[in-house]
Design an enzyme around this catalytic site. Structure first.
Site, short mmCIF file in Angstrom:
data_model
loop_
_atom_site.label_atom_id
_atom_site.label_comp_id
_atom_site.label_asym_id
_atom_site.label_seq_id
_atom_site.Cartn_x
_atom_site.Cartn_y
_atom_site.Cartn_z
N ASP A 98 8.24 -46.82 24.08
CA ASP A 98 8.76 -46.26 25.33
C ASP A 98 8.09 -46.97 26.49
O ASP A 98 7.07 -47.64 26.31
CB ASP A 98 8.65 -44.72 25.41
CG ASP A 98 7.26 -44.17 25.18
OD1 ASP A 98 6.28 -44.94 25.27
OD2 ASP A 98 7.15 -42.96 24.92
N HIS B 252 3.62 -48.03 23.45
CA HIS B 252 3.78 -47.10 24.58
C HIS B 252 3.43 -47.90 25.84
O HIS B 252 2.26 -48.02 26.20
CB HIS B 252 2.86 -45.89 24.41
CG HIS B 252 3.26 -45.00 23.28
ND1 HIS B 252 4.44 -44.27 23.29
CD2 HIS B 252 2.67 -44.73 22.09
CE1 HIS B 252 4.54 -43.59 22.16
NE2 HIS B 252 3.48 -43.85 21.42
N GLU C 31 -4.10 -44.94 14.60
CA GLU C 31 -5.04 -45.12 15.72
C GLU C 31 -6.50 -45.17 15.29
O GLU C 31 -7.33 -44.41 15.78
CB GLU C 31 -4.80 -44.01 16.76
CG GLU C 31 -3.37 -44.03 17.27
CD GLU C 31 -3.03 -42.88 18.22
OE1 GLU C 31 -3.92 -42.10 18.56
OE2 GLU C 31 -1.85 -42.77 18.61
N GLU D 244 6.79 -46.90 18.14
CA GLU D 244 6.86 -45.76 19.07
C GLU D 244 7.22 -46.23 20.48
O GLU D 244 6.65 -45.77 21.48
CB GLU D 244 5.50 -45.02 19.10
CG GLU D 244 5.03 -44.56 17.73
CD GLU D 244 3.75 -43.75 17.76
OE1 GLU D 244 3.34 -43.27 18.84
OE2 GLU D 244 3.14 -43.58 16.69
N ASN E 282 -1.26 -48.04 11.94
CA ASN E 282 -0.47 -47.92 13.16
C ASN E 282 -1.42 -47.69 14.33
O ASN E 282 -2.37 -46.91 14.23
CB ASN E 282 0.45 -46.70 12.98
CG ASN E 282 1.53 -46.56 14.02
OD1 ASN E 282 2.24 -47.52 14.31
ND2 ASN E 282 1.68 -45.37 14.60
O1 G3I Z 1 4.68 -26.55 19.01
C1 G3I Z 1 3.83 -26.10 20.07
C2 G3I Z 1 4.45 -24.91 20.77
O2 G3I Z 1 4.54 -23.85 19.87
C3 G3I Z 1 3.60 -24.57 21.98
O3 G3I Z 1 4.22 -23.54 22.69
C4 G3I Z 1 3.42 -25.76 22.89
C5 G3I Z 1 2.52 -25.46 24.07
O4 G3I Z 1 1.75 -26.58 24.44
O5 G3I Z 1 2.86 -26.83 22.16
C6 G3I Z 1 3.66 -27.23 21.07
O6 G3I Z 1 3.02 -28.29 20.44
C7 G3I Z 1 3.09 -29.55 21.08
C8 G3I Z 1 3.66 -30.56 20.12
O7 G3I Z 1 3.63 -31.83 20.68
C9 G3I Z 1 5.09 -30.22 19.73
O8 G3I Z 1 5.92 -30.31 20.84
C10 G3I Z 1 1.68 -29.94 21.49
O9 G3I Z 1 1.20 -29.08 22.49
C11 G3I Z 1 1.70 -31.36 22.00
O10 G3I Z 1 0.36 -31.79 22.21
C12 G3I Z 1 2.34 -32.27 20.98
O11 G3I Z 1 2.38 -33.56 21.54
C13 G3I Z 1 2.62 -34.59 20.62
C14 G3I Z 1 1.50 -35.62 20.70
O12 G3I Z 1 1.78 -36.67 19.80
C15 G3I Z 1 0.17 -35.03 20.34
O13 G3I Z 1 -0.80 -36.02 20.35
C16 G3I Z 1 3.92 -35.25 20.98
O14 G3I Z 1 4.99 -34.34 20.83
C17 G3I Z 1 4.12 -36.47 20.09
O15 G3I Z 1 5.26 -37.15 20.50
C18 G3I Z 1 2.92 -37.36 20.19
O16 G3I Z 1 3.08 -38.48 19.38
C19 G3I Z 1 2.03 -39.44 19.38
C20 G3I Z 1 2.03 -40.10 18.02
O17 G3I Z 1 1.89 -39.13 17.02
C21 G3I Z 1 0.91 -41.11 17.91
N1 G3I Z 1 1.00 -42.08 18.98
C22 G3I Z 1 1.04 -41.52 20.31
C23 G3I Z 1 2.20 -40.54 20.44
C24 G3I Z 1 2.33 -40.03 21.84
O18 G3I Z 1 1.23 -39.26 22.19
#
Ligand code: G3I
Length: 510
Positions: free
Chosen positions: A273, A242, A165, A271, A206
């Site tokens: 969806d 996305h 990004e 990615e 990406n």
């Molecule tokens: O692991 C912690 C957990 O311990 C905590 O209790 C919880 C409370 O919020 O958060 C957990 O972490 C989360 C993490 O995902 C794991 O599930 C984060 O808050 C959450 O922000 C994070 O989101 C991820 C996101 O990127 C962050 O930007 C998504 O899972 C992930 O699928 C997403 O992926 C991104 C790609 O990397 C880049 N392109 C966009 C895509 C979608 O946003």
């Protein structure tokens, strides 16, 4: 592509394999006939087209046995959604922790899957110490991070999203600790460091909203062109995809992919969806199906598009609801891990053969009513309806219908008419052609087609009133016509054939 590990022979037959096999036979799970052989997996279908089909996953999901049964059997590639990101792998400067990422690469190895590494340099999920560094320290910290991580995963990861990004929506460079310290040169520096650490891995840039032609993809195009001119190691561009049903489908996706391919780069859908405003309904799910289908079709149409990765395969583990409140249902399977119409659409796009005699998994049926009470007069008036009985939307441009009759004596030329259709008669095409070879009751056929439109799962074209005559207006004798019945209300018509992309999808030819 050649680096992607291939499945060696059979795949584990999880509960999902049974489900898909049963669905492919159009029966129900309970009480249906025995399943002769499981349907091919998404990855097997994609492999047959020289592509991979993958999914994102995450460590917390791997304790869900029903989930891993599908993840391990249906997909040939996985991407860790979070576990290789900087905040996880180097939370404190110089203190590396690859435990979570290793769980993902172990899973992949056990299931014969390739891994896309995601991601080495990104403005998000970055530990706060990086942003607090003096500017002169950012480059060495970035190079160290890349070197450690890419070295650790050497041989385990076939492709890296080296920089994720880098652009704003208008195509300007996004500000980040890296851009702020090094300008856009950070991208070349990152790619060179990744190549030095793992010369075998395919290196990608990406981003999202670069799937179609537009300012942001133009910026990516200009960037990668410059990098290639400078001899910077770069193998591909990742298009996140996305998408959302409430926004249009990316403009000219295939042409956009092709222009990157023409530079000598690989392209990957990284990615995918397709979210929607909740609650989901039939219409939104049908639109979602067409989006998924069109993405896969675009990838298959571009030789350098190496594969498609969905950003997890089930709504149960989607990132969407927490990021876009009120939206969701973005994945191929629902929260109960049951297939949604989009899954059938993807399988169709990947070229799945339909054991049921249909074309590419498409299930259409023809209904017919005789709108002509006179057996011997100068016109034939079939009424037709097509119904989509499958789980995926069908593009009507791919559909043709044939109604066979005998011409008797008189002129050998014909006029055909559409008198009424809820689709609009201007979208309906019709013509008469001679059968070759002629069969009993069938020396000619009326062929009906469509200029546009799509038929959602369960939808009908509604009644299409057709009419034909010989140009000399001499009489027909319809009594022996192959496709004719005396039906005065609409009924399934097995002697009328429906073709999708030229393949028989319904009916028995004479
Ligand atoms: O692991 C912690 C957990 O311990 C905590 O209790 C919880 C409370 O919020 O958060 C957990 O972490 C989360 C993490 O995902 C794991 O599930 C984060 O808050 C959450 O922000 C994070 O989101 C991820 C996101 O990127 C962050 O930007 C998504 O899972 C992930 O699928 C997403 O992926 C991104 C790609 O990397 C880049 N392109 C966009 C895509 C979608 O946003």
């Amino acid at each position: 592509m050649d680096l992607m590990k291939r499945r060696s022979g059979g795949r584990p037959a999880g509960p999902h394999a049974l489900l898909i096999g049963v669905l492919a036979l159009g029966t129900t799970l309970l009480g249906g006939p025995a399943v002769a052989s499981p349907a091919p997996t998404l990855h097997e279908l994609a492999s047959a087209q020289g592509r991979y089909f993958g999914s994102a996953t995450d460590n917390s999901e791997l304790s869900d046995a029903a989930y891993t049964a599908v993840l391990g059997s249906e997909f040939g590639q996985i991407t860790p959604g979070n576990s290789m990101k900087w905040d996880t792998t180097e939370p404190v400067r110089g203190r590396f922790d690859f435990t979570k990422g290793d769980v993902i690469t172990d899973f992949a190895r056990e299931h014969g899957q390739s891994v896309r590494g995601h991601t080495l340099v990104w403005h998000s999920q970055l530990p706060s110490w990086v942003g607090a560094l003096p500017q002169a320290e950012v480059e060495p910290a970035m190079v160290d991070h890349i070197t450690e991580e890419a070295t650790h995963y050497r041989g385990e990861v076939t492709a890296w999203d080296v920089v994720n990004e880098p652009f704003n929506e208008d195509g300007t460079f996004r500000s980040s600790p890296f851009h702020d310290a090094m300008g856009s040169d950070y991208i070349a520096t990152a790619l060179r460091a990744a190549h030095a650490a793992d010369p075998e891995a395919k290196l990608y840039l990406n981003d999202y909203n670069i799937e179609g032609l537009g300012a942001k993809s133009d910026a990516m195009y200009a960037l990668v062109s410059e990098l290639l001119d400078e001899g910077v190691p770069l193998d591909g561009v990742g298009m996140q995809a996305h998408l959302a049903v409430q926004y249009g489908f990316p403009y000219e996706m295939r042409a956009n992919m092709q222009r990157f391919a023409d530079l000598g780069l690989d392209v990957a859908v990284t990615e995918l969806d397709v979210r929607m405003q909740l609650p989901a309904d039939t219409a939104k799910l049908a639109t979602q199906s067409t989006y998924y289908q069109r993405v896969v079709e675009a990838c298959l149409a571009v030789r350098r598009c190496v594969g498609v990765t969905v950003w997890d395969w089930t709504d149960k583990y989607s990132w969407v609801p927490s990021t876009f409140p009120g939206q969701g249902a973005a994945n191929l399977y629902d929260e109960s891990l049951l297939p949604k119409p989009a899954l059938a659409a993807v399988r169709t796009a990947l070229g799945e053969e339909d054991d049921g005699g249909g074309s590419g998994g498409t299930t259409l049926k023809a209904l017919y009513r005789n709108n002509d009470s006179a057996v011997r007069d100068n016109q034939i008036k079939p009424g037709l309806q097509l119904v989509n009985t499958g789980g995926a939307a069908v593009s009507l441009q791919d559909v043709t219908v044939r109604y066979w009759f005998t011409g008797e004596n008189g002129a050998s030329t014909y006029s055909t008419w559409c008198d009424w259709s809820p689709l609009g008669c201007s979208t309906v095409t019709s013509r008469v052609a001679g059968s070759d070879p002629a069969a009993a009751g069938a020396d000619h056929f009326l062929e009906v087609g469509f200029r546009s439109g799509s038929l959602a799962p369960g939808a009908s074209t509604g009644e299409i009133q057709l009419r034909l005559n010989k140009t000399d207006w001499s009489n027909f004798d319809e009594s022996d016509d192959y496709s004719r019945t005396g039906a005065t209300s609409y009924a399934d018509a097995t002697k009328i054939a429906v073709y999708v992309d030229g393949e028989l999808a319904w009916g028995v030819e004479p």
